[in-house]
Design a protein around this motif. Structure first.
Motif, PDB file in Angstrom:
ATOM      1  N   ARG A 185      75.710  36.589  57.942  1.00  0.00           N
ATOM      2  CA  ARG A 185      74.875  36.253  56.785  1.00  0.00           C
ATOM      3  C   ARG A 185      74.709  34.736  56.669  1.00  0.00           C
ATOM      4  O   ARG A 185      73.641  34.241  56.307  1.00  0.00           O
ATOM      5  N   ALA A 186      75.767  34.001  56.981  1.00  0.00           N
ATOM      6  CA  ALA A 186      75.691  32.543  56.954  1.00  0.00           C
ATOM      7  C   ALA A 186      74.717  32.026  58.010  1.00  0.00           C
ATOM      8  O   ALA A 186      73.922  31.119  57.753  1.00  0.00           O
ATOM      9  N   LEU A 187      74.777  32.613  59.203  1.00  0.00           N
ATOM     10  CA  LEU A 187      73.868  32.202  60.272  1.00  0.00           C
ATOM     11  C   LEU A 187      72.415  32.466  59.893  1.00  0.00           C
ATOM     12  O   LEU A 187      71.534  31.617  60.079  1.00  0.00           O
ATOM     13  N   ALA A 188      72.169  33.652  59.350  1.00  0.00           N
ATOM     14  CA  ALA A 188      70.801  33.991  58.935  1.00  0.00           C
ATOM     15  C   ALA A 188      70.358  33.094  57.782  1.00  0.00           C
ATOM     16  O   ALA A 188      69.201  32.651  57.735  1.00  0.00           O
ATOM     17  N   ALA A 189      71.278  32.806  56.848  1.00  0.00           N
ATOM     18  CA  ALA A 189      70.925  31.971  55.698  1.00  0.00           C
ATOM     19  C   ALA A 189      70.569  30.557  56.122  1.00  0.00           C
ATOM     20  O   ALA A 189      69.630  29.960  55.582  1.00  0.00           O
ATOM     21  N   ARG A 190      71.301  30.012  57.097  1.00  0.00           N
ATOM     22  CA  ARG A 190      70.978  28.655  57.558  1.00  0.00           C
ATOM     23  C   ARG A 190      69.588  28.618  58.196  1.00  0.00           C
ATOM     24  O   ARG A 190      68.821  27.674  57.993  1.00  0.00           O
ATOM     25  N   GLN A 191      69.266  29.643  58.979  1.00  0.00           N
ATOM     26  CA  GLN A 191      67.920  29.726  59.541  1.00  0.00           C
ATOM     27  C   GLN A 191      66.882  29.819  58.434  1.00  0.00           C
ATOM     28  O   GLN A 191      65.833  29.162  58.480  1.00  0.00           O
ATOM     29  N   MET A 192      67.169  30.664  57.431  1.00  0.00           N
ATOM     30  CA  MET A 192      66.218  30.864  56.345  1.00  0.00           C
ATOM     31  C   MET A 192      66.023  29.587  55.525  1.00  0.00           C
ATOM     32  O   MET A 192      64.902  29.253  55.126  1.00  0.00           O
ATOM     33  N   LEU A 193      67.101  28.866  55.269  1.00  0.00           N
ATOM     34  CA  LEU A 193      66.994  27.609  54.535  1.00  0.00           C
ATOM     35  C   LEU A 193      66.066  26.631  55.253  1.00  0.00           C
ATOM     36  O   LEU A 193      65.233  25.965  54.633  1.00  0.00           O
ATOM     37  N   GLN A 194      66.216  26.564  56.571  1.00  0.00           N
ATOM     38  CA  GLN A 194      65.359  25.671  57.353  1.00  0.00           C
ATOM     39  C   GLN A 194      63.902  26.113  57.289  1.00  0.00           C
ATOM     40  O   GLN A 194      62.989  25.290  57.115  1.00  0.00           O
ATOM     41  N   LEU A 195      63.678  27.416  57.397  1.00  0.00           N
ATOM     42  CA  LEU A 195      62.309  27.932  57.325  1.00  0.00           C
ATOM     43  C   LEU A 195      61.688  27.665  55.953  1.00  0.00           C
ATOM     44  O   LEU A 195      60.532  27.246  55.849  1.00  0.00           O
ATOM     45  N   MET A 196      62.453  27.919  54.905  1.00  0.00           N
ATOM     46  CA  MET A 196      61.934  27.681  53.557  1.00  0.00           C
ATOM     47  C   MET A 196      61.590  26.218  53.342  1.00  0.00           C
ATOM     48  O   MET A 196      60.555  25.879  52.762  1.00  0.00           O
ATOM     49  N   GLN A 197      62.483  25.340  53.822  1.00  0.00           N
ATOM     50  CA  GLN A 197      62.248  23.910  53.648  1.00  0.00           C
ATOM     51  C   GLN A 197      60.975  23.475  54.369  1.00  0.00           C
ATOM     52  O   GLN A 197      60.172  22.693  53.841  1.00  0.00           O
ATOM     53  N   GLU A 198      60.787  24.012  55.578  1.00  0.00           N
ATOM     54  CA  GLU A 198      59.633  23.610  56.379  1.00  0.00           C
ATOM     55  C   GLU A 198      58.339  24.262  55.921  1.00  0.00           C
ATOM     56  O   GLU A 198      57.292  23.607  55.809  1.00  0.00           O
ATOM     57  N   VAL A 199      58.400  25.575  55.636  1.00  0.00           N
ATOM     58  CA  VAL A 199      57.175  26.340  55.403  1.00  0.00           C
ATOM     59  C   VAL A 199      56.805  26.412  53.932  1.00  0.00           C
ATOM     60  O   VAL A 199      55.628  26.337  53.576  1.00  0.00           O
ATOM     61  N   TRP A 200      57.802  26.575  53.066  1.00  0.00           N
ATOM     62  CA  TRP A 200      57.527  26.715  51.638  1.00  0.00           C
ATOM     63  C   TRP A 200      57.588  25.384  50.905  1.00  0.00           C
ATOM     64  O   TRP A 200      56.599  24.873  50.422  1.00  0.00           O
ATOM     65  N   PHE A 201      58.770  24.801  50.858  1.00  0.00           N
ATOM     66  CA  PHE A 201      58.976  23.635  50.015  1.00  0.00           C
ATOM     67  C   PHE A 201      58.451  22.345  50.640  1.00  0.00           C
ATOM     68  O   PHE A 201      58.191  21.378  49.924  1.00  0.00           O
TER      69      PHE A 201
END
Length: 204
Positions: A185-201
């Protein structure tokens, strides 16, 4: 872009883990249950399909952004089972949907097999709205093996049976901070955080 995300789960322990993991972005996670949103069906054979279905369901009901986690344990010698049925594995054999019964069912199915290789898998799917054409999807895998009997008191699910050789411990013997650093879950969350930062925020 809102900083509130509806979590398409009513699992309090998952919420605590994900809240800690998503803290760097200042995201507020609220469970769908707290908003009166019922759980979605999970009819698909893959984590990706189920996670995306749950995220879209929560987004449609809440009218905002949502994230879903679909995760489980995949055991090589059982053809990937319990897989997407991890949370209710015991019900396949007449048992209850319960962590202890799921663990007992897994041990019965493994029997005396010597190949006990397994991995925890987590897929996170996030959408800005129910019809978001560009969902964000992240996946984490945590390799280990299934013990002959449970060890440890922490965690939930199959944590007492999942042995991580590099640590010499079961997942249920790890502290919350260590688990949140190493887990699927931590590995997936780190990927997701990066995606959100780049694509959303990053577009704000």
């Amino acid at each position: 872009m809102t900083r509130r995300l509806v979590l398409a789960s009513n699992n309090a322990k998952k919420l605590l883990e994900l809240q800690a993991l998503f803290a760097p972005l200042g995201l507020e996670l609220v469970t769908q249950g707290s908003l009166g949103i019922p759980e979605a069906e999970e009819p698909y054979p893959t984590f990706v399909e189920n996670a995306l279905t749950k995220a879209r369901h929560a987004a449609r009901a809440s009218g905002g952004a949502a994230i879903a986690d679909d995760s489980g344990l995949c055991v090589d010698s059982l053809g990937g089972a319990p897989g997407v049925l991890s949370a209710r594995y015991a019900t396949l054999f007449g048992g209850r949907r319960d962590d202890a019964e799921n663990n007992a069912a897994l041990l019965r199915q493994l029997g005396d097999r010597t190949d006990r290789r397994a991995r925890f898998v987590c897929v996170l799917a996030a959408v800005r709205g129910a019809d978001d054409p560009e969902p964000l999807i992240a996946m984490g895998r945590w390799e280990g093996s299934v013990l002959a009997e449970p060890r440890g008191e922490a965690g939930f699910g199959y944590d007492p049976l999942m042995f991580i050789a590099s640590l010499g411990k079961s997942v249920a013997e790890l502290g919350a901070e260590e688990k949140n650093r190493l887990s699927h879950r931590a590995l997936a969350a780190r990927q997701m955080l990066q995606l959100m930062q780049e694509v959303w925020f990053g577009r704000e």
